[in-house]
Motif scaffolding. Structure first.
Motif, PDB file in Angstrom:
ATOM      1  N   UNK A 195       0.835  -1.195   0.000  1.00 37.49           N
ATOM      2  CA  UNK A 195       0.000   0.000   0.000  1.00 37.49           C
ATOM      3  C   UNK A 195       0.877   1.254   0.000  1.00 37.49           C
ATOM      4  N   UNK A 196       1.903   1.244   0.838  1.00 31.35           N
ATOM      5  CA  UNK A 196       2.837   2.379   0.911  1.00 31.35           C
ATOM      6  C   UNK A 196       3.484   2.631  -0.444  1.00 31.35           C
ATOM      7  N   UNK A 197       3.976   1.565  -1.066  1.00 29.84           N
ATOM      8  CA  UNK A 197       4.674   1.720  -2.344  1.00 29.84           C
ATOM      9  C   UNK A 197       3.732   2.241  -3.416  1.00 29.84           C
ATOM     10  N   UNK A 228       0.065   7.135   5.469  1.00 29.96           N
ATOM     11  CA  UNK A 228      -0.607   5.838   5.535  1.00 29.96           C
ATOM     12  C   UNK A 228       0.245   4.850   6.317  1.00 29.96           C
ATOM     13  N   UNK A 229       1.523   4.840   6.018  1.00 32.45           N
ATOM     14  CA  UNK A 229       2.408   3.867   6.652  1.00 32.45           C
ATOM     15  C   UNK A 229       2.517   4.111   8.153  1.00 32.45           C
ATOM     16  N   UNK A 230       2.716   5.384   8.506  1.00 32.52           N
ATOM     17  CA  UNK A 230       2.929   5.693   9.924  1.00 32.52           C
ATOM     18  C   UNK A 230       1.651   5.512  10.734  1.00 32.52           C
ATOM     19  N   UNK A 231       0.494   5.897  10.162  1.00 30.55           N
ATOM     20  CA  UNK A 231      -0.755   5.710  10.897  1.00 30.55           C
ATOM     21  C   UNK A 231      -0.985   4.226  11.135  1.00 30.55           C
ATOM     22  N   UNK A 232      -0.634   3.408  10.126  1.00 32.37           N
ATOM     23  CA  UNK A 232      -0.804   1.972  10.300  1.00 32.37           C
ATOM     24  C   UNK A 232       0.144   1.406  11.345  1.00 32.37           C
ATOM     25  N   UNK A 233       1.314   2.017  11.477  1.00 32.50           N
ATOM     26  CA  UNK A 233       2.241   1.540  12.507  1.00 32.50           C
ATOM     27  C   UNK A 233       1.640   1.698  13.905  1.00 32.50           C
ATOM     28  N   UNK A 234       0.868   2.789  14.092  1.00 37.33           N
ATOM     29  CA  UNK A 234       0.240   3.001  15.401  1.00 37.33           C
ATOM     30  C   UNK A 234      -0.622   1.801  15.750  1.00 37.33           C
ATOM     31  N   UNK A 235      -1.410   1.366  14.756  1.00 38.27           N
ATOM     32  CA  UNK A 235      -2.260   0.211  15.010  1.00 38.27           C
ATOM     33  C   UNK A 235      -1.482  -1.078  15.115  1.00 38.27           C
ATOM     34  N   UNK A 262      -8.655  -0.561  13.690  1.00 36.46           N
ATOM     35  CA  UNK A 262      -8.989   0.850  13.460  1.00 36.46           C
ATOM     36  C   UNK A 262      -8.036   1.488  12.463  1.00 36.46           C
ATOM     37  N   UNK A 263      -6.757   1.123  12.541  1.00 33.05           N
ATOM     38  CA  UNK A 263      -5.840   1.756  11.602  1.00 33.05           C
ATOM     39  C   UNK A 263      -5.937   1.128  10.223  1.00 33.05           C
ATOM     40  N   UNK A 264      -5.990  -0.210  10.152  1.00 34.14           N
ATOM     41  CA  UNK A 264      -5.990  -0.844   8.829  1.00 34.14           C
ATOM     42  C   UNK A 264      -7.310  -0.649   8.123  1.00 34.14           C
TER      43      UNK A 264
END
Lengths: 99, 747
Positions: B213-215, B233-240, B289-291
């Protein structure tokens, strides 16, 4: 199984190695002495391995031989560079880290 | 293989005795080549990724043909696997017809038990030990049951259509080969995720789709905006992901195994404590929630629209964003027990879902970018799925996932087709009146929109209605059923339905009606773009018929009704004993009327009033938002997306460097400094006295003595550091000898 003789031989080799590593001024001879130390350990490993009928000792000895070969390769390269820079491999002259 | 010999399994009986209902005492173990070797499907895509990446540019069509062939093979394999599953499922006799299946759930548990055992169908699991460490085995393998089959079909179908669409849409792009390589990798990762048999594998798949998704969001990374969106997108997903790891680790320590089904079985047998499950499920909820873009962590999803449109359709509408929903469905006992879904009227999952339905729907109103409207709509629909899982309507959630994939992918690809011709996503500036120029896109877009809005008899109607039924909070409309009285969720769901109808009407007016506001002459897109649109619109129209509610056609029990639920919902011991709501006509009619009210209001506003003002108008010049204060405030709030982005970047990160730093400085200057000053002044006087007597006389002397001593010691010790290696070696040997001596004496 005569374990003692092997251990004695290893101890003698070890002492010779330590003496060479501490007393010799020639860097190449110091490296050779270190090999002596390593091989004395190998003798111990193989001797104990045979004594206990366990192959691990031999396997470890093989590993140490391989590692020692790599180590001596690097060591000789360092000695070569020291020689190119200072035209001498006397360890007493290599004292740039003097405090 | 042809024998339908039921096999008795021991743990099943325990389960039946524990929970008291859904007496599945006998299990049928399905077999079949494709069910057992399902790993081939992701492997095909992974190989395709490698081929395109390394040799793609040497092919005549720059590698796209490799991707197309691979996804074609995968799709065929997925369909064959599905057929095999359906034929195996057919070997299990249905207890007393699916029509009365729901009715059976209504009866008391004891009564069902007297009716005799229902035969369950096991999942097909194949495992090998990947590696083992410290007595813990790390397995890797595949798991096939109805849920897997459904996901395989959805992912490969949408991916196939997106591949076809992309050959035209990104034609001539500077990283065309690269694009197809990553489409393959994404599909491989997603398929790997859905066939994963244990939680470690799930984490790996989860992260892999995140990377893809990031790429792909940052495909055109030369624009700062796009690479920022990818990072966001990548960093918000890291939170989750932190929540994901914590939750999975908790499950492992609680269950002692990584196998998903074993964990589920243990929970069903009551072997894991409620508190553990509550904390684990809340941690996993953060990941969901993040994904899956649930409210408060959804902010990355609209920004992810910076990626190419086929990517938005595949990843950010149909497949990757439902990974969270899939994870909840796969580990459903964790949530079912942890959040006490049964017999409750409120829980975290349902609340998050229902808030997302309404808040996402409201946000869709104020966007001018067509893809962002669809992105908020996706958030809102994902909210429906989470809501459905939260109220125990498992099948409804999966069915909505299934139908949503088709109509939302259709809408995204439609939006892409429009932008392909007008070179913009801005509905107000560059669109309008396109129905004359792009008839195919227009028709498919309208069909998909109606399906999304839940208009009878298109797909969205059936799945949304099933979710509303599942809330069980519909005593208002007669009938009973469901897992608890989730009245609040029912209301939120109905409000969401009205919002959906209204914002889709707005999109259709702004895009396809009125006068064309852009420049140039728009044209219909090519065959490779319109064919996927037509297929998706067709699916959007008919997919709902796969799960007609029980009793819809009177007198016929099986054959046509609840087929989706029958094939997808597990009936084995790894699935909790949920009860099914019974559909009610009055609820269906009321929710449809409310959805129509939403559509009707938006129709009146745009098609009648705005169109009357001027054919190029996009909003009323004297609309509600410019005359009414409250409406204006609401509009501003929505325009700023509830200020969530401000909260994250401005306040949370800004606070630490801005106001927090400033206020700390102020506190430092005015409070601490002044105190220090005053204390200081007093201290000076006392200090003077002490200085003269104590300091100079006693302490200074001691300090000086210490200094002298350490200087002297340093002088001596310095000699040891003489740079002679052999001296050091001597110290080493001596020290080693001494230590060896000490140890010999002690030991």
């Amino acid at each position: 199984m005569i374990l003692n003789q092997f251990l004695l031989l290893a101890a003698i080799l070890f002492c010779l190695g330590v003496y060479g590593a501490l007393a010799r001024r020639n860097a190449v001879l110091v490296l050779m002495s270190i090999e002596l130390i390593l091989n004395s350990v190998n003798i111990n490993l193989v001797a104990f391995g045979a004594y206990h009928g366990n192959l691990s000792g031999e396997v470890f000895a093989l590993f140490i031989i391989a590692v020692a070969a790599a180590e001596v390769g690097i060591g000789l390269a360092i000695v070569l560079l020291i020689y190119r820079n200072r035209r001498s491999i006397d360890l007493n002259q290599a004292d740039l880290m003097k405090g | 293989m042809s024998l339908a010999t039921p096999m008795t399994e021991v743990p099943v009986e325990e389960h039946g005795a524990e929970t008291g209902h859904a007496l599945v005492t006998e299990m049928y173990q399905p077999t079949g080549f494709f069910l057992e070797n399902v790993w081939i499907i992701p492997a095909v895509m992974a190989v395709s990724f490698l081929i395109i990446l390394f040799f793609g540019k040497r092919f005549a069509k720059k590698g796209s043909e490799v991707g197309l062939a691979a996804i074609g093979i995968s799709w065929v394999l997925a369909v064959i696997t599905g057929i095999q599953w359906i034929s195996q499922r057919g070997k299990v006799p249905e207890a007393e017809g699916s029509g009365e299946h729901a009715a059976g759930a209504l009866l008391a548990a004891g009564e069902e038990a007297t009716e005799g055992a229902e035969i369950g169908i096991n999942a097909v699991v194949r495992t090998i030990t990947w590696w083992s460490n410290g007595g813990i085995d790390f397995p890797v393998g595949t798991l096939v049951d109805g849920l897997t089959i459904m996901m395989l079909f959805v992912v490969t179908s949408i991916s196939l259509l997106v591949h076809v669409y992309s050959t035209d849409y990104v034609a001539g792009d500077r990283r065309y080969t690269h694009f197809f390589a990553f489409l393959s990798l994404f599909t491989a990762a997603m398929l790997f995720f859905v066939v994963s048999e244990n939680i470690i594998q799930m984490i790996v798949g989860w992260e892999l789709v995140g990377v893809c998704s990031f790429v792909l969001i940052g495909h055109w990374w030369e624009d700062q905006e796009n690479s920022d969106a990818a990072l966001k997108a990548f960093l918000t997903n890291r939170v989750g992901d932190v929540g994901l790891l914590v939750g999975m680790i908790m499950l492992f320590w609680a269950a002692g195994t990584f196998e998903t089904l074993d964990i589920n079985r243990m929970i069903n047998n009551g072997e894991i404590g409620h508190t553990t499950l509550l904390i684990a499920s809340l941690s996993l909820l953060a990941a969901v929630m993040s994904k899956s873009g649930q409210f408060v962590l959804h902010t990355w999803l609209p920004d992810a629209m910076a990626g190419p449109t086929p990517v938005s359709a595949l990843i950010h509408a149909a497949t990757m964003v439902v990974a969270g929903v899939y994870m909840v469905a796969r580990l459903y006992p964790v949530f079912y027990e942890g959040m006490s879904i049964s017999g409750s009227s409120i829980n975290a999952l349902a609340v998050i879902g229902s808030i997302t339905v309404v808040f996402g729907g409201l946000l869709a109103f104020v966007q001018d970018d067509i893809k962002k409207v669809l992105a908020y709509s996706t958030i809102s629909q994902l909210g429906y799925m989470i809501l459905a899982l939260g109220v125990g309507a498992w099948t409804a959630a999966m069915f909505h996932l299934f139908t949503h994939a088709f109509f939302k992918a259709g809408l995204f690809l439609g939006a892409g087709s429009v932008s392909h011709s007008v070179h913009s996503f801005d509905m107000k500036k560059e669109m309008g009146g396109l129905r004359k120029f792009m008839p195919t896109t227009y028709k498919t877009f309208v069909v998909s929109s109606l399906a999304l809005a839940g208009v009878f008899p298109l797909a969205g109607f059936w799945s949304k209605d099933e979710i509303l039924v599942g809330t069980g909070g519909w005593g208002l409309f007669g009938g009973t059923g469901g897992n608890g009285a989730y009245t609040l969720m029912l209301v939120m769901g109905i409000v969401g339905a009205a919002l959906t109808g209204a914002y889709m009407t707005r999109v259709i007016y702004l895009t396809f009606f009125g006068e064309f506001r852009g420049h140039g002459t728009p044209h219909e897109s090519g065959k490779r773009i319109t064919t996927p649109l037509i297929i998706l619109a067709g699916m959007a129209a008919v997919a709902g018929l796969l799960n007609l509610p029980a009793g819809f056609i009177t007198g016929s029990h099986d054959g046509w009704q609840e087929r989706f639920g029958h094939y997808v919902e597990p009936t084995a011991d790894y699935f909790p004993a949920i009860s099914h709501g019974i559909p009610s006509y009055s609820l269906a009619i009321v929710s449809s009327l409310i959805a129509f009210a939403g559509i009707g209001y938006a129709y009146y506003y745009y098609f009648v009033k705005v169109a009357a003002q001027s054919p190029t108008a996009t909003e009323l010049s004297s609309g509600l938002t410019s005359t009414n204060k409250v409406a204006k405030a609401g509009h501003t709030l929505l325009k700023n997306k509830y200020y969530l982005d401000h909260l994250y970047t401005g306040i949370i990160t800004g606070f630490t460097k801005g106001p927090l730093a400033k206020s700390t400085y102020w506190f430092n200057q005015n409070v601490i400094d002044r105190t220090v000053d005053n204390v200081g002044r007093g201290a000076v006087k006392g200090g003077q006295f002490i200085y003269d007597k104590v300091d100079q006389g006693f302490i200074d002397g001691a300090v000086n003595a210490t200094g002298t001593a350490s200087q002297g010691a340093g002088q001596e010790l310095r000699l040891m550091q003489n740079g002679r290696v052999q001296r050091y070696a001597t110290f080493l040997f001596v020290a080693a000898t001494i230590l060896a001596g000490i140890f010999t004496v002690i030991v």
